[in-house]
Design an enzyme around this catalytic site. Structure first.
Site, PDB file in Angstrom:
ATOM      1  N   LYS A 180       0.890  -1.283  -0.148  1.00  0.00           N
ATOM      2  CA  LYS A 180      -0.077  -0.023   0.201  1.00  0.00           C
ATOM      3  C   LYS A 180       0.818   1.212  -0.047  1.00  0.00           C
ATOM      4  O   LYS A 180       1.519   1.688   1.090  1.00  0.00           O
ATOM      5  CB  LYS A 180      -0.901  -0.055   1.287  1.00  0.00           C
ATOM      6  CG  LYS A 180      -1.772   1.298   1.181  1.00  0.00           C
ATOM      7  CD  LYS A 180      -2.534   1.304   2.538  1.00  0.00           C
ATOM      8  CE  LYS A 180      -3.433   2.700   2.369  1.00  0.00           C
ATOM      9  NZ  LYS A 180      -3.997   3.217   3.527  1.00  0.00           N
ATOM     10  N   GLY A 224      -7.973   9.613   9.619  1.00  0.00           N
ATOM     11  CA  GLY A 224      -8.553   9.425  10.838  1.00  0.00           C
ATOM     12  C   GLY A 224      -9.547  10.467  11.380  1.00  0.00           C
ATOM     13  O   GLY A 224      -9.686  10.655  12.667  1.00  0.00           O
ATOM     14  N   ALA A 245      -9.406   6.038   3.947  1.00  0.00           N
ATOM     15  CA  ALA A 245      -9.302   7.060   4.908  1.00  0.00           C
ATOM     16  C   ALA A 245     -10.672   7.865   5.162  1.00  0.00           C
ATOM     17  O   ALA A 245     -11.462   8.104   4.075  1.00  0.00           O
ATOM     18  CB  ALA A 245      -8.223   8.039   4.498  1.00  0.00           C
ATOM     19  N   GLY A 246     -11.054   7.970   6.351  1.00  0.00           N
ATOM     20  CA  GLY A 246     -12.076   9.178   6.765  1.00  0.00           C
ATOM     21  C   GLY A 246     -13.486   8.591   7.069  1.00  0.00           C
ATOM     22  O   GLY A 246     -14.228   9.122   7.624  1.00  0.00           O
ATOM     23  N   ASN A 251      -9.430   1.951   9.444  1.00  0.00           N
ATOM     24  CA  ASN A 251      -8.663   1.726  10.759  1.00  0.00           C
ATOM     25  C   ASN A 251      -9.075   2.352  12.042  1.00  0.00           C
ATOM     26  O   ASN A 251      -9.635   1.886  12.857  1.00  0.00           O
ATOM     27  CB  ASN A 251      -7.186   2.080  10.366  1.00  0.00           C
ATOM     28  CG  ASN A 251      -6.262   1.625  11.573  1.00  0.00           C
ATOM     29  OD1 ASN A 251      -5.117   1.771  11.122  1.00  0.00           O
ATOM     30  ND2 ASN A 251      -6.542   1.363  12.517  1.00  0.00           N
ATOM     31  N   THR A 252      -9.054   3.676  11.909  1.00  0.00           N
ATOM     32  CA  THR A 252      -9.161   4.580  13.200  1.00  0.00           C
ATOM     33  C   THR A 252     -10.642   4.338  13.851  1.00  0.00           C
ATOM     34  O   THR A 252     -10.857   4.080  14.835  1.00  0.00           O
ATOM     35  CB  THR A 252      -9.365   5.951  12.698  1.00  0.00           C
ATOM     36  OG1 THR A 252      -7.909   6.305  12.019  1.00  0.00           O
ATOM     37  CG2 THR A 252      -9.640   6.772  13.932  1.00  0.00           C
TER      38      THR A 252
END
Length: 258
Positions: A97, A158, A184-185, A206-207
């Protein structure tokens, strides 16, 4: 559910999961299992090579998950290429990645350095999954360079804000010749469902999992959101209308008998 295919490799799950920010390796492992994800990203710089038994990699089952090293922390193409090659030398499959984020505040990807690194890594035999701004022109250049996917951000890393780049992602999906992964986001299962309903091939989260009160339960919820969104896309969503459209005929009903 139809499979996700990247570089000729088939995956049942369309949910990819990152490994940062979890309170413990045990919490991370529980979330991975609950997510049913088959692709797991990990930053090479977070791996404790000197203490493998306590390292996070020992909590990731290689029989269930493809380990996808990422170049998180790379500030330019040179650093990203070096990290990818280190991961391969350490025994990882040549999948990467690609992340090039020189700005430490917003962590937005550098389009010029990302394209430069992608061209080098593709020629070097890597399966490259580049993280990018939701830029349709850059996405086309990366695909022409031979990347296996494009991974536009929904919002900055995040932030949990959801898909703030919807219009550009829609263009990327329309023009794509490789899988599109919204990365992301995404902060809620509904965000993942929205991305899949748009026609994205997968999402990476993830976050939202790591900071949840119950990461494993949140991972399971995201898995359901991804599946529901994909099924809705395949079923064919109805078009939006400006005016109300009756779902039942009104002819002969509630006649004016005065």
């Amino acid at each position: 559910m139809d499979n996700l295919v990247i570089a000729g490799r088939s995956f049942r799950s369309r949910l990819m999961v990152g490994t940062g920010k979890f309170s413990s390796n045990a919490a991370m492992a529980a979330a991975l299992n609950a997510s049913r994800s088959e692709i797991v990203t990990v930053a090479l710089r977070r791996v404790d090579i000197d203490n493998p038994e306590d390292d996070m990699l020992s909590h990731i089952d290689p029989k269930r998950h493809l380990l996808l090293p990422n170049t998180s922390g790379a500030r330019d193409a040179e650093e990203a290429v070096r990290l990818a090659r280190l991961a391969r030398a350490a025994g990882c499959e040549p999948w990467v990645k690609l992340e090039v984020t020189p700005d430490p505040y917003y962590l937005l990807p550098d389009p010029i350095e990302t394209l430069k690194a992608a061209e080098i890594l593709v020629k070097d035999g890597f399966v490259v999954l580049p993280y990018i701004n939701a830029d349709p022109v850059l996405a086309k250049h990366l695909q022409e360079a031979g990347t296996a996917t494009v991974m536009p951000l929904g919002a900055p890393i995040g932030t949990n804000k959801g898909i703030r780049t919807r219009d550009n992602i829609a263009i990327i999906i329309e023009q794509a010749i490789v899988p599109v992964v919204v990365d992301a986001g995404l902060g809620a299962p509904s965000h993942a469902a929205e991305a899949m309903e748009m026609g994205a091939d997968a999402v990476l989260v993830n976050t939202a999992l790591a900071v949840a009160a119950d990461p494993a339960a949140m991972a399971a919820a995201f898995a359901k959101g991804v599946e529901a969104g994909r099924e809705g896309f395949l079923a064919g969503l109805g078009t939006q209308q400006q005016r109300a459209q009756a779902s039942s005929p009104l002819t002969g009903f509630l006649r004016d008998e005065s």
